[in-house]
Design a protein around this motif. Structure first.
Motif, mmCIF file in Angstrom:
data_model
loop_
_atom_site.group_PDB
_atom_site.id
_atom_site.type_symbol
_atom_site.label_atom_id
_atom_site.label_comp_id
_atom_site.label_asym_id
_atom_site.label_seq_id
_atom_site.Cartn_x
_atom_site.Cartn_y
_atom_site.Cartn_z
ATOM 1 N N ASN A 39 0.847 -1.198 -0.139
ATOM 2 C CA ASN A 39 0.004 -0.050 -0.250
ATOM 3 C C ASN A 39 1.061 1.263 0.033
ATOM 4 O OD1 ASN A 39 -2.785 -1.600 0.135
ATOM 5 N ND2 ASN A 39 -2.617 -0.987 2.124
ATOM 6 N N ARG B 243 2.162 1.467 -3.671
ATOM 7 C CA ARG B 243 1.179 1.982 -4.464
ATOM 8 C C ARG B 243 0.797 3.780 -4.322
ATOM 9 N NH1 ARG B 243 -2.496 -0.748 -2.899
ATOM 10 N NH2 ARG B 243 -1.707 -2.470 -3.591
ATOM 11 N N ARG B 244 0.842 3.617 -3.029
ATOM 12 C CA ARG B 244 0.235 5.566 -2.412
ATOM 13 C C ARG B 244 1.979 6.157 -2.968
ATOM 14 N NH1 ARG B 244 0.559 8.165 3.675
ATOM 15 N NH2 ARG B 244 0.360 10.336 3.133
ATOM 16 N N TYR B 245 3.408 5.848 -2.951
ATOM 17 C CA TYR B 245 3.781 6.884 -3.473
ATOM 18 C C TYR B 245 4.435 6.438 -4.516
ATOM 19 C CZ TYR B 245 4.401 8.451 1.331
ATOM 20 O OH TYR B 245 3.371 8.656 2.545
#
Length: 309
Positions: free
Chosen positions: A48, A51-53
């Motif tokens: 996660n 994916r966020r960065y």
């Protein structure tokens, strides 16, 4: 002149692309990652975060994604400072470093030229020897020694100026003097050497024989030629001082770019490292352009035309 500036700006854009690409490659291919220092994370949380960065794609995908966002003015989010993006951090830190750097630049250039001119035109005198000794101290003493000495004597013993923080013009004097010490010594030595060389040339002796006043001779002939050599040092000096010094900012607790750059490298904060590096590169490109224009102004024989571009 417009064409000359345009060509320099296009070349500067190429330099920025190379700097961004090399920095991106070094960050991605060096061992370790931005979340390696954290406690062992469950795989789903790590995915996660990546994916966020935007770290879940291939390196090529991450590279082109980063270039696309930079062209739109988006430098990405900081890993170290959640909730803040790099542009916001640089927007807060850059003005502080620029203000400190401009003060140090003014001290180094004005003081160095004045001392170098005075010493060079009075070669062998007590003034010349004193200036040479002071410039040697400026070159030899590390900035943390000079800063600590100024804080102890001027800030604490004499209580003339604040010993730290960044809360007004009086707080900027000691950091600016500390940051200017080394370039001031270099400019002084460089100016003195050039003045001594120019003073021995035939056109100076001829002008003196024709009765040109000494003050006019120094201002229009000696100083103008000596400044040509000093101007070559102006570009890297300007970029270095404007981007601040981590040591000086750390000693005086100044919230400038130097502090963010070092902490970003330590924490593998990729977007912040890239953002600070790009700002450094932009300042170097603009400083070199300013030096080219200054060079042409100081010496009209240097033609700013399509042939020299």
């Amino acid at each position: 002149m417009i064409g000359f500036v345009a060509r320099r700006l296009i070349a500067g854009a190429g330099v920025l692309w190379v700097v961004a690409t090399l920095t991106f490659a070094l960050l991605r291919f060096l061992p370790g990652g931005p979340f390696d220092k954290e406690k062992t994370l469950p795989p789903e949380i790590l995915r996660n975060l990546e994916r966020r960065y935007a770290l879940d794609g291939t390196v090529a995908e991450q590279y082109f994604d980063y270039l696309g966002r930079v062209l739109k003015g988006d430098l990405g989010p900081s890993y170290k400072y959640p909730g803040r993006d790099v542009r916001e951090i640089l927007f807060d830190a850059l003005p502080v470093s620029v203000e400190l750097g401009l003060l140090a630049l003014a001290i180094a250039i004005a003081g160095g030229i004045a001392l170098g001119l005075a010493a060079g035109t009075r070669r062998g005198t007590a003034l010349d020897r004193s200036v040479a000794w002071l410039s040697l101290v400026g070159v030899s003493a590390p900035s943390f020694v000079i800063g600590a000495g100024l804080i102890l004597v001027v800030g604490l013993w004499l209580d003339w100026l604040p010993a730290g923080l960044w809360e007004g013009p009086r707080h900027a004097i000691l950091p600016a003097l500390t940051l200017a010490a080394l370039p001031l010594a270099y400019v002084t030595q460089l100016t003195r050497a050039q003045v001594v060389a120019v003073m021995g040339q035939d056109f100076v002796r001829t002008a003196r024989a024709k009765g040109v006043p000494e003050s006019r001779l120094r201002r229009l002939h000696v100083l103008r030629n000596a400044l040509l050599a000093v101007s070559t040092y102006f570009g890297p000096l300007l970029a270095t001082l404007l981007t601040g010094s981590f040591v000086v900012e750390k000693i005086y607790a100044i919230p400038g770019m130097g502090r963010f750059f070092v902490t970003a490298v330590t924490n593998r904060d990729y977007p912040l490292v890239l953002g600070v590096t790009l700002v450094y590169a932009v300042l170097v490109v603009l400083a070199n352009l300013a030096v080219d224009l200054l060079y042409a102004w100081l010496d009209p024989r240097i033609r700013v035309s399509g042939d020299d571009g």
